[in-house]
Design a protein around this motif. Structure first.
Motif, PDB file in Angstrom:
ATOM      1  N   GLU A   1       0.303  -1.335   0.364  1.00 47.33           N
ATOM      2  CA  GLU A   1       0.080   0.151   0.078  1.00 47.33           C
ATOM      3  C   GLU A   1       0.769   1.180  -0.047  1.00 47.33           C
ATOM      4  N   ASP A   2       0.616   2.720  -0.502  1.00 48.68           N
ATOM      5  CA  ASP A   2       1.093   3.717  -0.351  1.00 48.68           C
ATOM      6  C   ASP A   2       2.656   3.350  -1.242  1.00 48.68           C
ATOM      7  N   ASP A   3       3.133   2.856  -1.826  1.00 46.11           N
ATOM      8  CA  ASP A   3       4.003   2.740  -2.604  1.00 46.11           C
ATOM      9  C   ASP A   3       4.819   3.424  -3.636  1.00 46.11           C
ATOM     10  N   HIS A   4       3.450   4.542  -4.428  1.00 46.37           N
ATOM     11  CA  HIS A   4       4.077   5.648  -4.368  1.00 46.37           C
ATOM     12  C   HIS A   4       2.791   6.414  -5.500  1.00 46.37           C
ATOM     13  N   PRO A   5       2.761   8.055  -5.886  1.00 46.74           N
ATOM     14  CA  PRO A   5       2.002   8.772  -5.753  1.00 46.74           C
ATOM     15  C   PRO A   5       0.540   7.540  -6.644  1.00 46.74           C
ATOM     16  N   ALA A   6      -0.461   8.615  -6.305  1.00 48.70           N
ATOM     17  CA  ALA A   6      -1.498   7.544  -7.279  1.00 48.70           C
ATOM     18  C   ALA A   6      -2.091   8.621  -8.095  1.00 48.70           C
ATOM     19  N   VAL A   7      -2.670   8.205  -8.952  1.00 49.71           N
ATOM     20  CA  VAL A   7      -3.007   9.003 -10.694  1.00 49.71           C
ATOM     21  C   VAL A   7      -4.739   9.111  -9.924  1.00 49.71           C
ATOM     22  N   VAL A   8      -5.129   7.757  -9.688  1.00 49.52           N
ATOM     23  CA  VAL A   8      -6.647   7.977  -9.530  1.00 49.52           C
ATOM     24  C   VAL A   8      -6.805   7.584  -7.989  1.00 49.52           C
ATOM     25  N   THR A   9      -7.747   7.618  -7.153  1.00 50.53           N
ATOM     26  CA  THR A   9      -8.173   7.026  -5.915  1.00 50.53           C
ATOM     27  C   THR A   9      -8.638   6.243  -5.577  1.00 50.53           C
ATOM     28  N   ARG A  10      -8.904   5.303  -4.936  1.00 47.66           N
ATOM     29  CA  ARG A  10      -9.291   3.574  -5.054  1.00 47.66           C
ATOM     30  C   ARG A  10     -10.536   3.391  -4.786  1.00 47.66           C
ATOM     31  N   GLN A  11     -11.330   4.396  -4.843  1.00 48.69           N
ATOM     32  CA  GLN A  11     -12.550   4.459  -4.956  1.00 48.69           C
ATOM     33  C   GLN A  11     -13.027   4.744  -6.153  1.00 48.69           C
ATOM     34  N   ILE A  12     -12.405   5.736  -7.197  1.00 51.36           N
ATOM     35  CA  ILE A  12     -12.673   5.273  -8.205  1.00 51.36           C
ATOM     36  C   ILE A  12     -12.087   4.455  -9.278  1.00 51.36           C
ATOM     37  N   PHE A  13     -11.340   3.765  -8.619  1.00 50.12           N
ATOM     38  CA  PHE A  13     -10.341   2.314  -9.010  1.00 50.12           C
ATOM     39  C   PHE A  13     -11.386   1.186  -8.828  1.00 50.12           C
ATOM     40  N   MET A  14     -12.015   0.807  -7.477  1.00 43.23           N
ATOM     41  CA  MET A  14     -12.987   0.575  -7.251  1.00 43.23           C
ATOM     42  C   MET A  14     -14.017   0.155  -8.193  1.00 43.23           C
ATOM     43  N   ALA A  15     -15.045   1.460  -8.211  1.00 37.67           N
ATOM     44  CA  ALA A  15     -15.863   2.181  -8.711  1.00 37.67           C
ATOM     45  C   ALA A  15     -15.898   1.484 -10.751  1.00 37.67           C
ATOM     46  N   VAL A  16     -14.608   1.383 -11.109  1.00 35.11           N
ATOM     47  CA  VAL A  16     -14.192   1.014 -12.654  1.00 35.11           C
ATOM     48  C   VAL A  16     -14.540  -0.517 -12.417  1.00 35.11           C
ATOM     49  N   GLN A  17     -13.841  -0.968 -11.505  1.00 34.02           N
ATOM     50  CA  GLN A  17     -13.636  -2.567 -11.187  1.00 34.02           C
ATOM     51  C   GLN A  17     -15.080  -3.254 -11.408  1.00 34.02           C
ATOM     52  N   ASP A  18     -16.017  -2.441 -10.436  1.00 30.60           N
ATOM     53  CA  ASP A  18     -17.943  -2.789 -10.338  1.00 30.60           C
ATOM     54  C   ASP A  18     -17.972  -3.102 -11.572  1.00 30.60           C
ATOM     55  N   GLU A  19     -17.626  -1.608 -12.776  1.00 29.44           N
ATOM     56  CA  GLU A  19     -18.663  -1.181 -13.694  1.00 29.44           C
ATOM     57  C   GLU A  19     -18.065  -2.393 -14.440  1.00 29.44           C
ATOM     58  N   LEU A  20     -16.867  -2.771 -14.767  1.00 27.73           N
ATOM     59  CA  LEU A  20     -16.646  -3.594 -15.679  1.00 27.73           C
ATOM     60  C   LEU A  20     -17.447  -5.177 -15.555  1.00 27.73           C
ATOM     61  N   LYS A  21     -17.396  -5.457 -14.481  1.00 25.36           N
ATOM     62  CA  LYS A  21     -18.179  -6.653 -14.118  1.00 25.36           C
ATOM     63  C   LYS A  21     -19.282  -7.028 -14.202  1.00 25.36           C
ATOM     64  N   ARG A  22     -19.773  -5.511 -14.226  1.00 22.43           N
ATOM     65  CA  ARG A  22     -21.584  -5.416 -14.670  1.00 22.43           C
ATOM     66  C   ARG A  22     -21.425  -5.187 -16.010  1.00 22.43           C
ATOM     67  N   ARG A  23     -20.498  -4.498 -16.824  1.00 22.95           N
ATOM     68  CA  ARG A  23     -20.887  -4.607 -18.199  1.00 22.95           C
ATOM     69  C   ARG A  23     -20.472  -6.157 -18.893  1.00 22.95           C
ATOM     70  N   ALA A  24     -19.188  -6.691 -18.578  1.00 20.40           N
ATOM     71  CA  ALA A  24     -18.768  -8.076 -18.146  1.00 20.40           C
ATOM     72  C   ALA A  24     -20.333  -8.960 -18.683  1.00 20.40           C
ATOM     73  N   LYS A  25     -21.355  -8.977 -17.220  1.00 15.53           N
ATOM     74  CA  LYS A  25     -22.300  -9.418 -17.011  1.00 15.53           C
ATOM     75  C   LYS A  25     -23.292  -9.639 -17.825  1.00 15.53           C
ATOM     76  N   GLU A  26     -23.194  -7.983 -18.148  1.00 14.24           N
ATOM     77  CA  GLU A  26     -24.575  -7.379 -19.269  1.00 14.24           C
ATOM     78  C   GLU A  26     -24.463  -7.713 -20.286  1.00 14.24           C
ATOM     79  N   LYS A  27     -23.332  -8.254 -21.084  1.00 16.97           N
ATOM     80  CA  LYS A  27     -22.674  -8.754 -22.491  1.00 16.97           C
ATOM     81  C   LYS A  27     -22.754 -10.128 -22.612  1.00 16.97           C
ATOM     82  N   THR A  28     -22.547 -11.005 -21.543  1.00 17.15           N
ATOM     83  CA  THR A  28     -23.412 -12.767 -21.459  1.00 17.15           C
ATOM     84  C   THR A  28     -24.924 -12.636 -21.881  1.00 17.15           C
ATOM     85  N   GLN A  29     -25.352 -11.865 -21.376  1.00 14.91           N
ATOM     86  CA  GLN A  29     -26.912 -12.279 -20.738  1.00 14.91           C
ATOM     87  C   GLN A  29     -27.758 -11.519 -22.055  1.00 14.91           C
TER      88      GLN A  29
END
Length: 168
Positions: free
Chosen positions: A128-156
């Protein structure tokens, strides 16, 4: 046998470095540059990375973002246009949060030197906190959730009784 012995010795050294919190690579990442063994932010590239995350959360596709960046002459670290797959890799790279995950991949066999994704075969090391962040962890996690949602949507399939609907 000699090659396997050397490989085991190298693996041992790499694992010790991981346990001490240092990686075995100085791989160039868009938005960062290595200075004295530490990742430092390159502001112009970091802005492009932030746009990639923002565009995705705003509903944009990988293709749309790649075309937008290409239209503005923004290139990858190799000076080439940023590809659709590169957009996907950037969106999944935890390095942009200021954290590092070590041992994401490993060499499966010292003879073939085939690199494979580590899906639990070997321990991974999170720093953790190894170097300066470009995006916040919250933004990163929101993107991961959206990636999962879109992948699920694509297969249904949408409104059809056939399991092949939406696959073409």
């Amino acid at each position: 046998a000699e090659s396997e012995s050397i490989s085991e010795n190298i693996k041992w050294a790499i694992h010790k470095a991981f346990q001490n919190g240092s990686g075995n690579t100085r791989r160039r990442t868009l938005g960062y540059h290595w200075v004295d063994g530490k990742l430092t932010v390159i502001p112009e590239e970091a802005e492009a990375v932030k746009r990639i995350f923002a565009n995705f959360l705003a509903g944009g596709s990988h293709m749309k973002t790649a075309k937008e960046l290409a239209g503005e002459g923004i290139t990858s670290i190799n000076g080439k246009l940023i590809s659709v797959s590169a957009i996907g890799n950037i969106l999944r790279n935890i390095t942009y949060t200021g954290n590092t995950l070590l041992q994401k991949t490993f060499i499966q066999d010292p003879i073939s030197k085939k690199k494979v994704m580590n899906t639990g075969e070997l321990p991974q090391y999170f720093i953790e906190d190894d170097h300066p962040a470009v995006v916040t962890r919250q933004i990163f996690m929101a993107v991961q959730d959206e990636l999962k949602r879109r992948a699920k949507e694509k297969t249904q399939p949408v409104g059809s009784k056939s399991s092949f609907t939406g696959k073409i």
